[in-house]
Design a protein around this motif. Structure first.
Motif, PDB file in Angstrom:
ATOM      1  N   PRO A 165       0.838  -1.320   0.070  1.00  0.00           N
ATOM      2  CA  PRO A 165      -0.165   0.009   0.127  1.00  0.00           C
ATOM      3  C   PRO A 165       0.848   1.243   0.193  1.00  0.00           C
ATOM      4  CG  PRO A 165      -0.647  -1.717   1.597  1.00  0.00           C
ATOM      5  CD  PRO A 165       0.639  -2.094   1.150  1.00  0.00           C
ATOM      6  N   LEU A 166       0.354   2.350  -0.984  1.00  0.00           N
ATOM      7  CA  LEU A 166       1.118   3.819  -0.851  1.00  0.00           C
ATOM      8  C   LEU A 166       0.657   4.409   0.238  1.00  0.00           C
ATOM      9  CD1 LEU A 166       3.191   5.493  -2.505  1.00  0.00           C
ATOM     10  CD2 LEU A 166       1.247   6.113  -3.671  1.00  0.00           C
ATOM     11  N   VAL A 167       1.477   5.046   1.142  1.00  0.00           N
ATOM     12  CA  VAL A 167       1.302   5.734   2.078  1.00  0.00           C
ATOM     13  C   VAL A 167       1.872   7.188   1.773  1.00  0.00           C
ATOM     14  CG1 VAL A 167       1.507   6.251   4.621  1.00  0.00           C
ATOM     15  CG2 VAL A 167       1.354   4.009   3.886  1.00  0.00           C
ATOM     16  N   LEU A 168       0.997   8.253   1.783  1.00  0.00           N
ATOM     17  CA  LEU A 168       1.377   9.618   1.718  1.00  0.00           C
ATOM     18  C   LEU A 168       1.753  10.234   3.122  1.00  0.00           C
ATOM     19  CD1 LEU A 168       2.047  12.253   0.326  1.00  0.00           C
ATOM     20  CD2 LEU A 168      -0.616  12.728   0.317  1.00  0.00           C
ATOM     21  N   ALA A 169       2.951  10.591   3.428  1.00  0.00           N
ATOM     22  CA  ALA A 169       3.235  10.813   5.129  1.00  0.00           C
ATOM     23  C   ALA A 169       3.412  12.362   4.823  1.00  0.00           C
ATOM     24  CB  ALA A 169       4.688  10.061   5.426  1.00  0.00           C
ATOM     25  N   VAL A 170       2.740  13.075   5.600  1.00  0.00           N
ATOM     26  CA  VAL A 170       2.735  14.618   5.648  1.00  0.00           C
ATOM     27  C   VAL A 170       3.119  15.136   7.047  1.00  0.00           C
ATOM     28  CG1 VAL A 170       1.294  16.657   4.983  1.00  0.00           C
ATOM     29  CG2 VAL A 170       0.561  14.330   4.076  1.00  0.00           C
ATOM     30  N   ASP A 171       4.341  15.529   6.861  1.00  0.00           N
ATOM     31  CA  ASP A 171       4.999  16.410   8.393  1.00  0.00           C
ATOM     32  C   ASP A 171       5.936  17.290   7.726  1.00  0.00           C
ATOM     33  OD1 ASP A 171       6.221  16.644  10.871  1.00  0.00           O
ATOM     34  OD2 ASP A 171       4.633  15.172  11.382  1.00  0.00           O
ATOM     35  N   ASP A 172       6.000  18.396   8.313  1.00  0.00           N
ATOM     36  CA  ASP A 172       7.078  19.323   8.314  1.00  0.00           C
ATOM     37  C   ASP A 172       8.474  19.140   9.036  1.00  0.00           C
ATOM     38  OD1 ASP A 172       6.060  20.012  10.546  1.00  0.00           O
ATOM     39  OD2 ASP A 172       6.682  22.231  10.535  1.00  0.00           O
ATOM     40  N   ASP A 173       8.426  18.221   9.695  1.00  0.00           N
ATOM     41  CA  ASP A 173       9.497  17.777  10.457  1.00  0.00           C
ATOM     42  C   ASP A 173      10.287  16.618   9.844  1.00  0.00           C
ATOM     43  OD1 ASP A 173      11.443  16.765  12.153  1.00  0.00           O
ATOM     44  OD2 ASP A 173      10.317  16.980  14.149  1.00  0.00           O
ATOM     45  N   PRO A 174      11.407  16.696   9.368  1.00  0.00           N
ATOM     46  CA  PRO A 174      12.074  15.969   8.494  1.00  0.00           C
ATOM     47  C   PRO A 174      12.532  14.377   9.215  1.00  0.00           C
ATOM     48  CG  PRO A 174      13.387  17.943   8.090  1.00  0.00           C
ATOM     49  CD  PRO A 174      12.281  18.025   9.059  1.00  0.00           C
ATOM     50  N   ALA A 175      12.837  14.657  10.885  1.00  0.00           N
ATOM     51  CA  ALA A 175      13.072  13.424  11.654  1.00  0.00           C
ATOM     52  C   ALA A 175      12.021  12.639  11.688  1.00  0.00           C
ATOM     53  CB  ALA A 175      13.400  13.827  12.872  1.00  0.00           C
ATOM     54  N   ILE A 176      10.522  13.244  11.637  1.00  0.00           N
ATOM     55  CA  ILE A 176       9.402  12.408  11.838  1.00  0.00           C
ATOM     56  C   ILE A 176       9.191  11.744  10.725  1.00  0.00           C
ATOM     57  CG2 ILE A 176       6.771  12.767  12.004  1.00  0.00           C
ATOM     58  CD1 ILE A 176       8.077  12.897  14.704  1.00  0.00           C
ATOM     59  N   ARG A 177       9.344  12.352   9.435  1.00  0.00           N
ATOM     60  CA  ARG A 177       9.189  11.734   8.087  1.00  0.00           C
ATOM     61  C   ARG A 177      10.156  10.475   7.813  1.00  0.00           C
ATOM     62  NH1 ARG A 177       9.266  17.020   6.172  1.00  0.00           N
ATOM     63  NH2 ARG A 177      11.196  16.611   4.816  1.00  0.00           N
ATOM     64  N   ARG A 178      11.494  10.779   8.444  1.00  0.00           N
ATOM     65  CA  ARG A 178      12.247   9.646   8.365  1.00  0.00           C
ATOM     66  C   ARG A 178      11.812   8.324   9.243  1.00  0.00           C
ATOM     67  NH1 ARG A 178      16.382  13.614   8.491  1.00  0.00           N
ATOM     68  NH2 ARG A 178      16.322  13.323  10.674  1.00  0.00           N
ATOM     69  N   PHE A 179      11.194   8.726  10.277  1.00  0.00           N
ATOM     70  CA  PHE A 179      10.795   7.609  11.183  1.00  0.00           C
ATOM     71  C   PHE A 179       9.524   6.985  10.580  1.00  0.00           C
ATOM     72  CE2 PHE A 179       7.232   6.712  14.391  1.00  0.00           C
ATOM     73  CZ  PHE A 179       7.969   5.772  15.345  1.00  0.00           C
ATOM     74  N   LEU A 180       8.628   7.720   9.899  1.00  0.00           N
ATOM     75  CA  LEU A 180       7.696   6.899   9.232  1.00  0.00           C
ATOM     76  C   LEU A 180       8.058   6.235   8.072  1.00  0.00           C
ATOM     77  CD1 LEU A 180       5.166  10.198   9.162  1.00  0.00           C
ATOM     78  CD2 LEU A 180       4.819   8.178  10.785  1.00  0.00           C
ATOM     79  N   ARG A 181       9.004   6.742   7.262  1.00  0.00           N
ATOM     80  CA  ARG A 181       9.210   6.153   6.066  1.00  0.00           C
ATOM     81  C   ARG A 181      10.304   4.729   6.241  1.00  0.00           C
ATOM     82  NH1 ARG A 181      10.548   6.437   0.616  1.00  0.00           N
ATOM     83  NH2 ARG A 181       9.693   8.523   0.588  1.00  0.00           N
TER      84      ARG A 181
END
Length: 252
Positions: A15-31
C-alpha cells in the motif's frame, strides 16, 4: 526476518502511504518504519504538497500532521474528502477532545497523539485499510475475542452462546461492527440511529450502549469489546486491538 529481496518486493507492491509532516525526522521515522513492514511511502512537508501528491499518486493511506507551515492539516482533510476515499490518520501534539471530534466528523479515520510508537501506527493503519477495502462489501461475520457478529443473518453470540438483542441494540452494534477498529463519534452514531432526530440528547445513546454492554460484555462494568473513547464516542475493538491490550488482562 524479512530478506532484502522480500522487503524490496513488498515495498514495490505494498500500500502507498502519503506521509505529511514538516519535521524531516518524523518523516524519516515514518518512512523507515512503514517500509520495513511492506508499505511504500511518498513524503510531503506542506499542505500544498500534500494535496498535489494526493492527486498525482492516489495514495492508499494518508498519515497527516496537523501543524503544517502553510495551513492547518484540517484543510487537507477537508480537501481530500471532497474527492478521495483514502483513509486518513491524523498525527498531532494537540490533545483537545473537541478537536478530535471535529476532525473525525470532518473525514479523518483515526487520530494519534504525538509522541507515538510505530507499532501503534501500524495497528491503526491496518485497521483503516481493512475498513476501506470492505466498505462496499462488509464482512458478513465480525469476530473479536469470544464475540461473533453475523451482519448478514443478524446473529450475535458470545463464547458460542446466542445473544438476543433488541432492534435498536443490534443497530448500534452493527454500526460499530461495520467500522470495527475505528472510533465512531457520538454525533455519527446519533445520526445513524436517529436520522429524524440527529441532535437527540446523547444520554439516550449512553443508555443504549449500557444495555448493549449488558448483553455482549463478559463484565459490563469493564467492557472489552465496545469501549469508550472518552468525550468522543465508541469503538468496537478488533482482535488485534484486543490482543494489544492483553486479552487475559482485560478479562480479570
Amino acid at each position: 526476518m524479512m530478506t532484502t529481496e522480500a522487503a524490496s518486493a513488498a515495498t514495490t507492491h505494498g500500500p502507498l502511504v502519503l506521509a505529511v509532516d514538516d519535521d524531516p525526522a518524523i518523516r524519516r521515522f515514518l518512512r523507515t518504519g512503514l517500509e520495513m513492514h511492506g508499505f511504500r511511502v511518498v513524503e510531503a512537508e506542506t499542505a500544498r504538497q500534500a494535496k498535489e501528491l494526493a492527486v498525482m499518486r492516489q495514495p492508499d493511506l494518508v498519515v497527516l500532521d496537523l501543524g503544517l507551515p502553510d495551513a492547518d492539516g484540517a484543510t487537507v482533510v477537508e480537501a481530500l474528502r471532497g474527492w478521495s476515499h483514502a483513509p486518513i490518520i491524523v498525527l498531532s501534539v494537540r490533545k483537545s477532545e473537541a478537536e478530535k471530534v471535529k476532525l473525525l466528523e470532518g473525514g479523518a479515520d483515526d487520530y494519534i497523539v504525538k509522541p507515538f510508537g510505530m507499532a501503534e501506527l501500524l495497528a491503526r493503519a491496518r485497521v483503516v485499510l481493512r475498513r476501506a477495502v470492505r466498505q462496499d462489501t462488509p464482512e458478513p461475520v465480525i469476530r473479536v475475542g469470544g464475540l461473533s457478529v453475523d451482519l448478514a443473518r443478524r446473529l450475535v453470540s458470545r463464547d458460542g452462546s446466542a445473544i438476543i438483542l433488541s432492534p435498536k441494540q443490534f443497530a448500534l452494534l452493527r454500526i460499530l461492527a461495520v467500522h470495527h477498529g475505528s472510533v465512531m463519534t457520538h454525533r455519527q452514531l446519533m445520526r445513524e440511529l436517529w436520522p429524524q432526530e440527529p441532535d437527540e440528547d446523547v444520554q439516550y445513546l449512553r443508555i443504549l450502549m449500557k444495555k448493549l454492554r449488558n448483553r455482549i460484555e463478559p463484565n459490563p462494568a469493564r467492557p472489552i469489546y465496545a469501549v469508550t473513547e472518552l468525550a468522543i464516542g465508541y469503538r468496537l475493538r478488533t482482535q488485534e486491538q484486543l490482543d494489544a491490550v492483553g486479552y487475559a488482562q482485560v478479562m480479570r
